[in-house]
Scaffold this active site. Sequence first.
Site, PDB file in Angstrom:
ATOM      1  N   GLU A 152      -6.635   4.788   8.185  1.00 47.39           N
ATOM      2  CA  GLU A 152      -6.345   6.053   7.712  1.00 47.39           C
ATOM      3  C   GLU A 152      -7.539   6.774   7.004  1.00 47.39           C
ATOM      4  O   GLU A 152      -7.787   7.884   7.327  1.00 47.39           O
ATOM      5  CB  GLU A 152      -5.082   6.231   6.922  1.00 47.39           C
ATOM      6  CG  GLU A 152      -3.850   5.863   7.814  1.00 47.39           C
ATOM      7  CD  GLU A 152      -2.679   5.495   7.218  1.00 47.39           C
ATOM      8  OE1 GLU A 152      -2.692   5.530   5.898  1.00 47.39           O
ATOM      9  OE2 GLU A 152      -1.733   4.901   7.849  1.00 47.39           O
ATOM     10  N   GLY A 189       2.708  -1.222   4.343  1.00 48.48           N
ATOM     11  CA  GLY A 189       2.869  -0.021   3.975  1.00 48.48           C
ATOM     12  C   GLY A 189       4.453   0.510   3.683  1.00 48.48           C
ATOM     13  O   GLY A 189       4.761   0.453   2.596  1.00 48.48           O
ATOM     14  N   GLY A 190       5.157   1.083   4.663  1.00 45.80           N
ATOM     15  CA  GLY A 190       6.299   1.725   4.555  1.00 45.80           C
ATOM     16  C   GLY A 190       7.238   0.972   3.777  1.00 45.80           C
ATOM     17  O   GLY A 190       8.163   1.329   3.094  1.00 45.80           O
ATOM     18  N   ASN A 207       0.853  -1.224   0.000  1.00 48.24           N
ATOM     19  CA  ASN A 207      -0.024   0.008   0.006  1.00 48.24           C
ATOM     20  C   ASN A 207       1.141   1.157  -0.014  1.00 48.24           C
ATOM     21  O   ASN A 207       1.560   1.487   0.912  1.00 48.24           O
ATOM     22  CB  ASN A 207      -0.964   0.160   1.206  1.00 48.24           C
ATOM     23  CG  ASN A 207      -1.619   1.240   1.359  1.00 48.24           C
ATOM     24  OD1 ASN A 207      -1.736   2.199   0.504  1.00 48.24           O
ATOM     25  ND2 ASN A 207      -2.180   1.191   2.619  1.00 48.24           N
ATOM     26  N   TRP A 208       0.797   1.783  -1.077  1.00 49.43           N
ATOM     27  CA  TRP A 208       1.598   3.158  -1.224  1.00 49.43           C
ATOM     28  C   TRP A 208       1.437   4.356  -0.575  1.00 49.43           C
ATOM     29  O   TRP A 208       2.025   5.191  -0.558  1.00 49.43           O
ATOM     30  CB  TRP A 208       2.096   3.391  -2.784  1.00 49.43           C
ATOM     31  CG  TRP A 208       2.991   2.123  -3.513  1.00 49.43           C
ATOM     32  CD1 TRP A 208       3.845   1.043  -2.707  1.00 49.43           C
ATOM     33  CD2 TRP A 208       3.729   2.281  -4.816  1.00 49.43           C
ATOM     34  NE1 TRP A 208       4.469   0.357  -3.550  1.00 49.43           N
ATOM     35  CE2 TRP A 208       4.399   1.181  -4.827  1.00 49.43           C
ATOM     36  CE3 TRP A 208       3.601   3.165  -5.745  1.00 49.43           C
ATOM     37  CZ2 TRP A 208       4.986   1.040  -5.977  1.00 49.43           C
ATOM     38  CZ3 TRP A 208       4.329   2.919  -6.783  1.00 49.43           C
ATOM     39  CH2 TRP A 208       5.046   1.732  -7.136  1.00 49.43           C
ATOM     40  N   LYS A 209       0.215   4.386  -0.452  1.00 53.99           N
ATOM     41  CA  LYS A 209      -0.436   5.495   0.461  1.00 53.99           C
ATOM     42  C   LYS A 209      -0.223   6.670  -0.367  1.00 53.99           C
ATOM     43  O   LYS A 209      -0.287   6.665  -1.678  1.00 53.99           O
ATOM     44  CB  LYS A 209      -0.097   5.643   1.648  1.00 53.99           C
ATOM     45  CG  LYS A 209       0.119   4.482   2.685  1.00 53.99           C
ATOM     46  CD  LYS A 209       0.197   4.514   4.121  1.00 53.99           C
ATOM     47  CE  LYS A 209       0.208   3.215   4.697  1.00 53.99           C
ATOM     48  NZ  LYS A 209       0.194   3.313   6.254  1.00 53.99           N
TER      49      LYS A 209
HETATM   50  C1  PEP Z   1      -0.744   0.114   6.445  1.00 51.99           C
HETATM   51  O1  PEP Z   1      -0.955   1.104   6.672  1.00 51.99           O
HETATM   52  O2  PEP Z   1      -1.356  -0.790   5.808  1.00 51.99           O
HETATM   53  C2  PEP Z   1       0.471  -0.584   6.918  1.00 51.99           C
HETATM   54  C3  PEP Z   1       0.457  -1.899   7.304  1.00 51.99           C
HETATM   55  O3  PEP Z   1       1.802   0.423   7.263  1.00 51.99           O
HETATM   56  P1  PEP Z   1       3.130  -0.036   7.643  1.00 51.99           P
HETATM   57  O4  PEP Z   1       3.460  -1.429   7.152  1.00 51.99           O
HETATM   58  O5  PEP Z   1       3.817   1.206   7.326  1.00 51.99           O
HETATM   59  O6  PEP Z   1       2.823  -0.227   9.154  1.00 51.99           O
END
Ligand code: PEP
Length: 253
Positions: free
Chosen positions: A95, A231-232, A10-12
């Site tokens: 989010e 995410g990150g 998930n690149w957000k």
């Molecule tokens: C997300 O927001 O879906 C997520 C899992 O982020 P992160 O891996 O950065 O915690």
Amino acid sequence: MAERPYIVGNWKMNGTRAMLSEARAIDRAAQRYMKVEVAVAPPYTLIHAVHKEAEQIGVGAQDCHSGPEGAHTGDINASMVADAGAKFVILGHSERRQDHGETNELINAKIESALEAGLRVILCCGETLETRDAGGAETFVLDQLKSSLGAFQDPAERLTIAYEPIWAIGTGRTATTEDIAAMHTAIRKLLDETFGEEASSMVRILYGGSVKPENATEILNTPEVGGALVGGASLSAESFLGIVVGASETEEA
Ligand code: PEP
């Protein structure tokens, strides 16, 4: 586990066209790990370009509007993301719930319109630290899922659940494997009761929250964990592929 482990990035709100080289690198490398299903959800602006690059990986959207075309400035609906090349959509991410006040009812409407547009859905759920500390995590997450799913009855190959404790997202903290197993088992029980065991077995339950190459194999080997929403660590091909490699080393892969 129902199918291959499913690893979704998930690149957000990250990524310009310069990120296409990462998508290309992920796609080419994913061809070496066919036992793992790999996908990315770039921002809307890159869906079509990533779709054009992708030979192996799936491409999805991070959200969509619940309605048909119309006067909704700045919004994009399910058939539009499908037209851009998306095959799935992430719905109910914490989010979106926090930043945009999305309710379970709205998410339910989005699920319906996404399925109607032929998209698969990754439905997110997860509790705050306050709720966990108060001992209410399981009840909260199951209620969230029940209300978001509403009367939805037919998950066959179109539904994935992502359990993402909010306090573990982007914080570097991960839930313990005991906590993950307990929550995923509770979610599986709910899915069994809701859809029947056969249909439920086709629904993968992903874990999300600070998954990275160093913890991927342990998390992905946890009972009832069918993959990860990342995410990150999905923003660079190197770290994302480290997780894909971890998934390829799980017992089910
Ligand atoms: C997300 O927001 O879906 C997520 C899992 O982020 P992160 O891996 O950065 O915690």
